[in-house]
Design an enzyme around this catalytic site. Structure first.
Site, PDB file in Angstrom:
ATOM      1  N   LYS A  99       0.706  14.421   0.910  1.00 42.99           N
ATOM      2  CA  LYS A  99      -0.554  14.664   0.291  1.00 42.99           C
ATOM      3  C   LYS A  99      -0.700  16.352   0.021  1.00 42.99           C
ATOM      4  CE  LYS A  99      -2.954  10.898   2.267  1.00 42.99           C
ATOM      5  NZ  LYS A  99      -4.010  10.165   1.321  1.00 42.99           N
ATOM      6  N   THR A 130      -8.521   6.722  -2.899  1.00 41.53           N
ATOM      7  CA  THR A 130      -9.700   6.254  -3.370  1.00 41.53           C
ATOM      8  C   THR A 130     -10.672   7.386  -3.010  1.00 41.53           C
ATOM      9  OG1 THR A 130      -9.925   5.418  -0.861  1.00 41.53           O
ATOM     10  CG2 THR A 130      -9.580   3.873  -2.613  1.00 41.53           C
ATOM     11  N   LYS A 177      -8.973  14.128   3.395  1.00 40.65           N
ATOM     12  CA  LYS A 177      -7.913  12.919   3.541  1.00 40.65           C
ATOM     13  C   LYS A 177      -7.183  12.975   4.806  1.00 40.65           C
ATOM     14  CE  LYS A 177      -6.578  14.088  -0.557  1.00 40.65           C
ATOM     15  NZ  LYS A 177      -6.582  12.533  -1.311  1.00 40.65           N
ATOM     16  N   ARG A 178      -6.409  11.909   5.016  1.00 41.69           N
ATOM     17  CA  ARG A 178      -5.543  12.244   6.330  1.00 41.69           C
ATOM     18  C   ARG A 178      -4.408  13.215   6.033  1.00 41.69           C
ATOM     19  NH1 ARG A 178      -5.773   8.602  10.729  1.00 41.69           N
ATOM     20  NH2 ARG A 178      -3.931   9.491  11.225  1.00 41.69           N
ATOM     21  N   LYS A 226     -14.381   8.802  -5.058  1.00 44.22           N
ATOM     22  CA  LYS A 226     -15.613   8.931  -4.777  1.00 44.22           C
ATOM     23  C   LYS A 226     -16.045  10.251  -5.296  1.00 44.22           C
ATOM     24  CE  LYS A 226     -13.887   7.038  -0.309  1.00 44.22           C
ATOM     25  NZ  LYS A 226     -13.514   7.447   0.884  1.00 44.22           N
ATOM     26  N   HIS A 250       0.670  -1.203   0.177  1.00 48.44           N
ATOM     27  CA  HIS A 250      -0.115   0.057  -0.133  1.00 48.44           C
ATOM     28  C   HIS A 250       0.726   1.306   0.012  1.00 48.44           C
ATOM     29  CE1 HIS A 250      -4.142  -1.141   0.326  1.00 48.44           C
ATOM     30  NE2 HIS A 250      -3.605  -2.365   0.907  1.00 48.44           N
TER      31      HIS A 250
HETATM   32  C1  LIG Z   1     -11.973   7.428   1.323  1.00 46.71           C
HETATM   33  C2  LIG Z   1     -11.588   7.813   2.327  1.00 46.71           C
HETATM   34  C3  LIG Z   1     -10.112   8.079   2.773  1.00 46.71           C
HETATM   35  C4  LIG Z   1      -9.194   8.159   1.840  1.00 46.71           C
HETATM   36  O1  LIG Z   1      -8.956   9.120   1.045  1.00 46.71           O
HETATM   37  P1  LIG Z   1      -7.716   9.449   0.143  1.00 46.71           P
HETATM   38  O2  LIG Z   1      -8.113  10.717  -0.415  1.00 46.71           O
HETATM   39  O3  LIG Z   1      -7.874   8.554  -0.782  1.00 46.71           O
HETATM   40  O4  LIG Z   1      -6.647   9.587   1.062  1.00 46.71           O
HETATM   41  C5  LIG Z   1      -9.844   8.532   3.969  1.00 46.71           C
HETATM   42  N1  LIG Z   1     -10.835   8.594   5.229  1.00 46.71           N
HETATM   43  C6  LIG Z   1     -12.247   8.555   4.812  1.00 46.71           C
HETATM   44  C7  LIG Z   1     -13.179   8.550   5.916  1.00 46.71           C
HETATM   45  C8  LIG Z   1     -12.518   8.214   3.599  1.00 46.71           C
HETATM   46  O5  LIG Z   1     -13.947   7.947   3.507  1.00 46.71           O
END
Ligand SMILES: *Cc1c(COP(=O)(O)O)cnc(C)c1O
Length: 805
Positions: free
Chosen positions: A547, A649, A541-542, A653, A354
């Protein structure tokens, strides 16, 4: 049995009486929510029993998906949706005199994960069930999930997440299937009837009690299970140990059990070398492998065909100890020879990588293994010795031997263990898998190229589109029917409507509605008033330096300065939304959160920004917030340094919900670009290849001196904002580096290109029809990012199991 509003209503009332001793008149919202969960749990439990009987009697191959994290979020609406009971359940709740939306909103998120990796596991479990693959997920039943984030004076404060108070209605404890896990002690060998027997003794015991959560699929009777292990001590006071005078160990067992399943480690993409973390990993792995092998023996009477009937997919290296643990069970408990056991193990375990970030690679000190897991340590040494021999025979190169070793310099390297013992190794996007093959695992790939695969990540499009965006779902069904629910590729059929002005206008109207709904929600949650006339420009995102939330901030500062210079300029209004948790020990990430809040305070209180520029930090980003936010988003920020984000991911979305992406060619953005073309997204910045060459001889200070816009934005960091907090530390970090290379993640190198792309975003937004057309193309081409496609890829290329087409 078919369920109607009336029968569900009756069942809920029954649950209230039996479980909570109250009537519907006395019940709280929380009790109604739990009663609904129990009713659905009963339906799923029955189907679960039938599924398992069928799988066993037909001797189907099973998938075991092991992950230290499952970020499930809420389940009530999801399960009702999948069981096609959402309408009658809503009706039943309303008929009892409650507001269905309030009841759904009572459910706490099951936050047993940090971010993308844990959410991926949750999406895959849903898709495996919908595709009718017999699958079980395994994890730890953490008492406390990912912390709740509060912002106090602009800074992150972490609060415990005791989700089980209201969230345990889904869990079904199975004490009769308890396993026992052993730590510490000594290993002795003795001869018995000409066999060398291994005796592990004086160990500390911890009981692993399964708490099962049933998972419903869509348009199927099949139900799969998520098995969460709860750690318990063997006895309140162990009389045997006690009477032997070993009260200290009796106390040890209590202490160890109490702490193992207490809390999720809150680090995302970062390795924590704490002994408790290793205890969690082995507890999880040992309980799971004992459980799987026990069930296999019950069905087949032997472990010799284990690999034909089971596949163990491990989500990153966290469960890598399955390899020596399965060897231990096969050799010590089942009496198989080493070679036979190794064949079975290396035909059943598959590893998903990952991350390529060095700080995330798990490396354990040998000494921890020696004391905590003495038998596993012996087995590991033998695995490492044989692997090393194989590498030496292939390369005859001491450098390669050192690089590829499982144990080296007193350190156990988990990724190399997975390569040595895995049947397959996959990355999570085309680019990431290429980097694994050609860079990170280059030498292993030259030895065994057929083991290296790619499976691009996906998300559960039923949750992340249909369920959370009813307006858009309604429009899609009207145009192309509901076939897309089980065949996400059918979304393509929307593409021709790009020329239909009426459809594009409706798309715009749906987005406007969703923005207003989100604005009301955000106001209730944190009292912030969002400007719904502005572009919703979102980065959630985190929080991590790679990032590059800080790049987003620098650009917003530059925009603000532009507005200060010319308050009357033509300025398309934008609302920048951030949501991000920082690992509690990650000081720089926490500083960036504070910076975003300082900037928000400045911008939102400056009259020249009114109606034009707004910055909001959304507190406590989590799955249930993402579900509100994605349908309302217009711009998706996916701006990681190329080569660093394995897939992402969140990007998928957003795309499904019609947001347009501003992003680098990183992770799955590459595949997104392949289906969208330059004309339907906003690409900028260095490529992964360029970025990896840049790092050598890179001089951010030169860029600072040459670009006045960049210089002014950076100087503002140093000066700070009206709250008087200076961010000179971040300024120094970018320009000169502070015990790290200056601007490691190349923000300054990409700044100008990012600003230009941002300008293209706002310019495009002015042409509403063009924007809506691009949005429609994004939705239409997002089918490849359904988790159904990912799971089908795993089934075809790694698991070799059949599935519903
Ligand atoms: C989808 C999701 C992530 C992943 O987000 P990235 O932009 O791919 O890092 C992190 N936290 C939550 C709550 C999510 O639903």
């Amino acid at each position: 049995m078919t369920y109607t509003k009336e029968t569900l209503q009756e069942a809920i009332v029954q649950k209230l009486r039996l479980n909570y001793g109250c009537t519907e008149k006395q019940a709280t919202d929380g009790e109604i929510m739990k009663a609904c969960a129990l009713v659905l749990r009963d339906i799923m439990a029955e189907r679960g029993v039938r599924t398992r009987e069928e799988v066993d009697s037909q001797e189907k191959r099973k998938v075991h998906y092991m992950s230290m994290e499952f970020l499930m979020g809420r389940s009530l609406m999801k399960n009702a949706y999948n069981l096609e009971l959402l309408e009658p359940l809503t009706g039943a709740v309303e008929a009892l005199g409650f507001k269905a939306a309030d009841i759904f909103d009572m459910e706490p998120d099951a936050g047993l994960g940090n971010g993308g990796l844990g959410r991926l596991a949750a999406c895959y479990l849903g898709s495996m069930t919908t595709l009718e693959i017999p699958a079980t997920g395994y994890s730890i039943c953490y008492e406390l999930g990912i912390f709740k984030q509060k912002i106090v004076d602009g800074q992150q404060v972490e609060l415990p997440d005791d989700w089980k108070n209201l969230g345990d209605a889904w869990l079904m404890p199975k004490p009769q299937e308890t396993e026992e896990v052993h730590f510490g002690g000594k290993v002795r060998t003795r001869w018995d009837n000409g066999h060398l027997m291994v005796v592990h003794e004086d160990y500390t015991r911890v009981l692993a009690v399964p708490c099962d959560m049933e998972i419903a699929g869509y348009d199927t009777q099949q139900v799969n299970t998520l098995r969460l292990w709860d750690a318990k001590s063997p006895k309140p006071i162990d009389m045997k140990l006690f009477s032997e005078g070993q009260y200290l160990r009796a106390g040890e067992e209590r202490a160890m059990a109490d702490v193992i399943s207490k809390v999720l480690y809150p680090e995302d993409n970062h390795y924590e070398g704490k002994s408790l973390r290793l205890k969690q990993q082995y507890f999880f792995v040992s309980a799971t492998m004992q459980s799987i092998t026990r069930q296999h023996i019950q069905t087949y009477g032997t472990l010799k065909n284990f690999h034909e009937k089971n596949i163990i997919q491990i989500n990153d290296t966290h469960p890598a100890l399955v390899i020596p643990e399965l060897m231990r069970i096969l050799v010590d408990d089942a009496g198989l020879s080493w070679d036979e056991a190794w064949h079975i193990t290396t035909c059943s375990v598959a590893y998903t990588n990952h991350t390529v970030l060095a700080e995330a690679l798990e490396c354990w000190p040998q000494q921890l293994f020696e004391t905590l897991l003495p038998r596993v340590w012996q087995i590991l040494q033998e695995i490492a010795r044989r692997w090393q021999e194989k590498v030496e025979n292939f390369y005859h190169d001491p450098e390669k031997t050192a690089k590829m070793a499982v144990i080296w310099d007193g350190v156990v390297r988990m990724a190399n263990l997975c390569i040595a013992g895995g049947m397959a190794i996959n990355g999570v996007s085309a680019l990431h898998s290429d980097i694994l093959r050609h860079d990170v695992f280059r030498d292993a790939c030259r030895m065994e190229p057929e083991k290296f695969k790619n499976v691009t990540n996906g998300v559960d499009h039923r949750r992340w589109l249909s369920q959370i965006n009813p307006g858009l779902d309604g429009l899609i069904r009207e145009l192309i029917g509901d076939g897309y629910l089980t065949h996400a590729g059918h979304l393509q059929e929307l593409d021709p409507y790009a020329e239909d002005g009426a459809v594009l206008a409706r798309l715009e109207e749906i987005k406007r509605c969703n923005k207003e709904t989100f604005a009301r929600w955000a106001y209730r949650q944190q009292g912030v008033q969002l400007n719904t006339d502005a572009i919703f420009n979102v980065q959630v995102k985190r929080l991590h330096e790679y990032k590059r939330q800080l790049l987003n901030v620098l650009h917003i500062i530059a925009l603000y300065q532009q507005l200060q210079d010319d308050p009357d300029m033509d300025f398309p209004p934008q609302t920048f939304l951030f949501g991000a948790k920082a690992a509690p020990g990650y000081a720089v990430a926490k500083r960036i959160i504070r910076l975003i809040n300082s900037l928000a305070d400045q911008v939102n209180n400056d009259p020249i920004c009114k109606g034009k520029l707004q910055v909001v930090f959304l507190e406590n980003y989590r799955v249930s917030m993402a579900e509100m936010l994605m349908p309302a988003s217009e711009v998706s920020q996916q701006i990681s340094t190329a080569g660093k984000e394995a897939s992402g991911t969140g990007n998928m979305k957003f795309m499904m919900n019609g947001a347009l992406t501003i992003g680098t060619l990183d992770g799955a953005n590459v595949e997104m670009h392949e289906v969208l073309g330059d004309e339907n997204m906003f690409l900028f910045g260095l490529t992964a290849e360029e970025a990896s060459h840049m790092s050598r001889g890179y001089d951010p200070y030169l860029l600072y001196t040459r670009d006045p816009v960049l210089r002014r934005a950076l100087d503002q960091l140093k000066a700070g904002f009206r709250d008087g907090v200076s961010y000179e530390d971040l300024y120094q970090r970018l320009l000169f580096g502070v015990d790290c290379p200056a601007d490691q993640y190349l923000l300054l190198a990409d700044f100008a290109s990012y600003c230009a792309a941002s300008q293209r975003v706002t310019d495009t937004y002015r042409d509403r029809e063009k924007w809506n057309r691009m949005s429609l193309h994004n939705i239409a081409r997002s089918g490849i990012f359904s988790a159904d496609r990912s799971v089908a890829d795993y089934a075809d290329t790694i698991w070799h199991v059949p599935y519903k087409k």
